[in-house]
Write an enzyme that holds these catalytic residues in place. Structure first.
Site, PDB file in Angstrom:
ATOM      1  N   ARG A  12       0.816  -1.226   0.000  1.00 38.61           N
ATOM      2  CA  ARG A  12       0.000   0.000   0.000  1.00 38.61           C
ATOM      3  C   ARG A  12       0.845   1.270   0.000  1.00 38.61           C
ATOM      4  O   ARG A  12       0.414   2.332   0.446  1.00 38.61           O
ATOM      5  CB  ARG A  12      -0.982   0.017   1.180  1.00 38.61           C
ATOM      6  N   LYS A  34       2.063  11.452 -10.158  1.00 43.21           N
ATOM      7  CA  LYS A  34       1.005  10.737 -10.879  1.00 43.21           C
ATOM      8  C   LYS A  34       1.648   9.564 -11.608  1.00 43.21           C
ATOM      9  O   LYS A  34       2.475   9.750 -12.489  1.00 43.21           O
ATOM     10  CB  LYS A  34       0.285  11.665 -11.856  1.00 43.21           C
ATOM     11  N   GLU A  76       6.736  18.166 -24.465  1.00 41.65           N
ATOM     12  CA  GLU A  76       6.328  18.524 -23.105  1.00 41.65           C
ATOM     13  C   GLU A  76       6.898  19.888 -22.708  1.00 41.65           C
ATOM     14  O   GLU A  76       6.248  20.664 -22.002  1.00 41.65           O
ATOM     15  CB  GLU A  76       6.782  17.451 -22.112  1.00 41.65           C
ATOM     16  N   LYS A 120       5.892  22.356 -13.446  1.00 39.78           N
ATOM     17  CA  LYS A 120       5.078  21.221 -13.009  1.00 39.78           C
ATOM     18  C   LYS A 120       4.921  21.211 -11.495  1.00 39.78           C
ATOM     19  O   LYS A 120       3.823  20.952 -10.980  1.00 39.78           O
ATOM     20  CB  LYS A 120       5.677  19.899 -13.480  1.00 39.78           C
ATOM     21  N   GLU A 130      -5.381  16.521  -9.000  1.00 38.30           N
ATOM     22  CA  GLU A 130      -6.015  16.913 -10.268  1.00 38.30           C
ATOM     23  C   GLU A 130      -7.518  17.130 -10.126  1.00 38.30           C
ATOM     24  O   GLU A 130      -8.331  16.606 -10.893  1.00 38.30           O
ATOM     25  CB  GLU A 130      -5.735  15.871 -11.373  1.00 38.30           C
ATOM     26  N   ARG A 134      -4.484  21.325 -12.002  1.00 39.15           N
ATOM     27  CA  ARG A 134      -3.514  20.368 -12.548  1.00 39.15           C
ATOM     28  C   ARG A 134      -3.929  19.842 -13.918  1.00 39.15           C
ATOM     29  O   ARG A 134      -3.084  19.401 -14.699  1.00 39.15           O
ATOM     30  CB  ARG A 134      -3.305  19.199 -11.576  1.00 39.15           C
ATOM     31  N   ASN A 138      -2.468  18.512 -18.944  1.00 43.83           N
ATOM     32  CA  ASN A 138      -2.892  17.572 -19.978  1.00 43.83           C
ATOM     33  C   ASN A 138      -3.022  18.234 -21.349  1.00 43.83           C
ATOM     34  O   ASN A 138      -3.569  17.639 -22.278  1.00 43.83           O
ATOM     35  CB  ASN A 138      -4.239  16.940 -19.594  1.00 43.83           C
ATOM     36  N   HIS A 141      -2.682  16.252 -24.517  1.00 46.51           N
ATOM     37  CA  HIS A 141      -2.706  14.834 -24.160  1.00 46.51           C
ATOM     38  C   HIS A 141      -4.024  14.139 -24.507  1.00 46.51           C
ATOM     39  O   HIS A 141      -4.033  12.921 -24.704  1.00 46.51           O
ATOM     40  CB  HIS A 141      -2.425  14.666 -22.665  1.00 46.51           C
ATOM     41  N   HIS A 145      -3.283  11.054 -26.511  1.00 47.83           N
ATOM     42  CA  HIS A 145      -3.482   9.724 -25.934  1.00 47.83           C
ATOM     43  C   HIS A 145      -4.356   8.858 -26.825  1.00 47.83           C
ATOM     44  O   HIS A 145      -4.117   7.648 -26.963  1.00 47.83           O
ATOM     45  CB  HIS A 145      -4.131   9.837 -24.549  1.00 47.83           C
ATOM     46  N   HIS A 158       5.110   8.893 -26.987  1.00 47.41           N
ATOM     47  CA  HIS A 158       4.248   9.794 -26.217  1.00 47.41           C
ATOM     48  C   HIS A 158       4.405  11.252 -26.635  1.00 47.41           C
ATOM     49  O   HIS A 158       3.407  11.958 -26.861  1.00 47.41           O
ATOM     50  CB  HIS A 158       4.544   9.642 -24.724  1.00 47.41           C
TER      51      HIS A 158
END
Length: 254
Positions: A12, A34, A76, A120, A130, A134, A138, A141, A145, A158
């Protein structure tokens, strides 16, 4: 992402130190906590939030980075310039070439690394999970994606997907009157200077992109949320982008 996800789930959550060895990881993936892994139905659909205890960046390791990976990361970096740091955007414009590391002087590379990390970190510190701000990270993205997923993560990497997504999002913003054509032109010039694609890969169906967008993590109440630029250094999140407009822009990018 894989290491962070493993650390988040084992017992965990255990401590993790990120030592990124690619430019993409240095400016993006190693920072912010993330973590996620891809699924055949979509990018990063399996993941968790888990902050590293330390991120150690050594630019010297980039000397052996393949050229395509360097170019990929520039997507990016350009993203940060558009959504958060207009001064960084200007620095990139003043650099003659961005497609190979040898054309980027050491002092500019240091600025790219520090400013990207700072951008960032500033965004994540204001919204770790997010729930609001935040989401601007994206930018590019959402469509990127979808294209990655539809090409089974084998045709484009990517950063190339993000570049295509930024080109599409920029044109959407122009169509919606959110920002002007000159800013779109300047972004396009940077994408080209970095040797990145701004067209959809051959064989990708624009209707399939629309369908895949519905599987995106950022869909709320059945509406796709897009990050669109407002002015250099600022972006906004909206779910009021009509499917016909998206289709029109995507067809222009074939």
């Amino acid at each position: 992402d894989m290491t962070g996800f493993a650390a988040a789930t084992w017992l965990r959550g255990i401590n993790v130190v990120q030592v990124p060895t690619s430019l993409l990881a240095m400016v993006d993936a190693s920072i912010g906590g993330k973590t996620g892994v891809n699924h055949p139905l979509g990018k990063n659909l399996i993941g968790a939030f888990h902050q590293p205890r330390l991120v150690l960046i050594d630019p010297d390791v980039l000397k052996t980075l393949p050229g395509r990976e360097f170019r990929s990361a520039m997507a990016e970096v350009i993203k940060y310039g558009v959504i958060w740091d207009a001064e960084l955007f200007g620095m990139l414009e003043n650099c003659q070439r961005l497609d190979q590391m040898r054309y980027v002087k050491a002092d500019l590379l240091a600025e790219i690394l520090s400013r990207s990390c700072q951008a960032k970190a500033e965004v994540v510190s204001k919204d770790e999970k997010e729930s609001g701000l935040r989401a601007i990270l994206n930018y590019g993205h959402t469509i990127g994606h979808a294209v990655e997923s539809l090409t089974n993560y084998k045709v484009i990497n990517h950063g190339e997907g993000v570049a295509i997504g930024m080109a599409a999002s920029s044109r959407l913003a122009v169509e919606l009157g959110m920002w002007d054509a000159e800013c779109d032109r300047r972004q396009s010039a940077l994408i080209e200077k970095a040797g990145l694609p701004a067209k959809l890969p051959a064989g990708v169906d624009v209707e399939e992109i629309l369908n895949t967008l519905q599987l995106d993590k950022k869909v709320q109440d059945g509406k796709v949320r897009f990050v669109l630029p407002v002015r250099l250094g600022e972006a906004a999140v909206t779910d009021r982008v009509d499917g016909d407009v998206i289709l029109q822009v995507l067809k222009q990018m074939l």
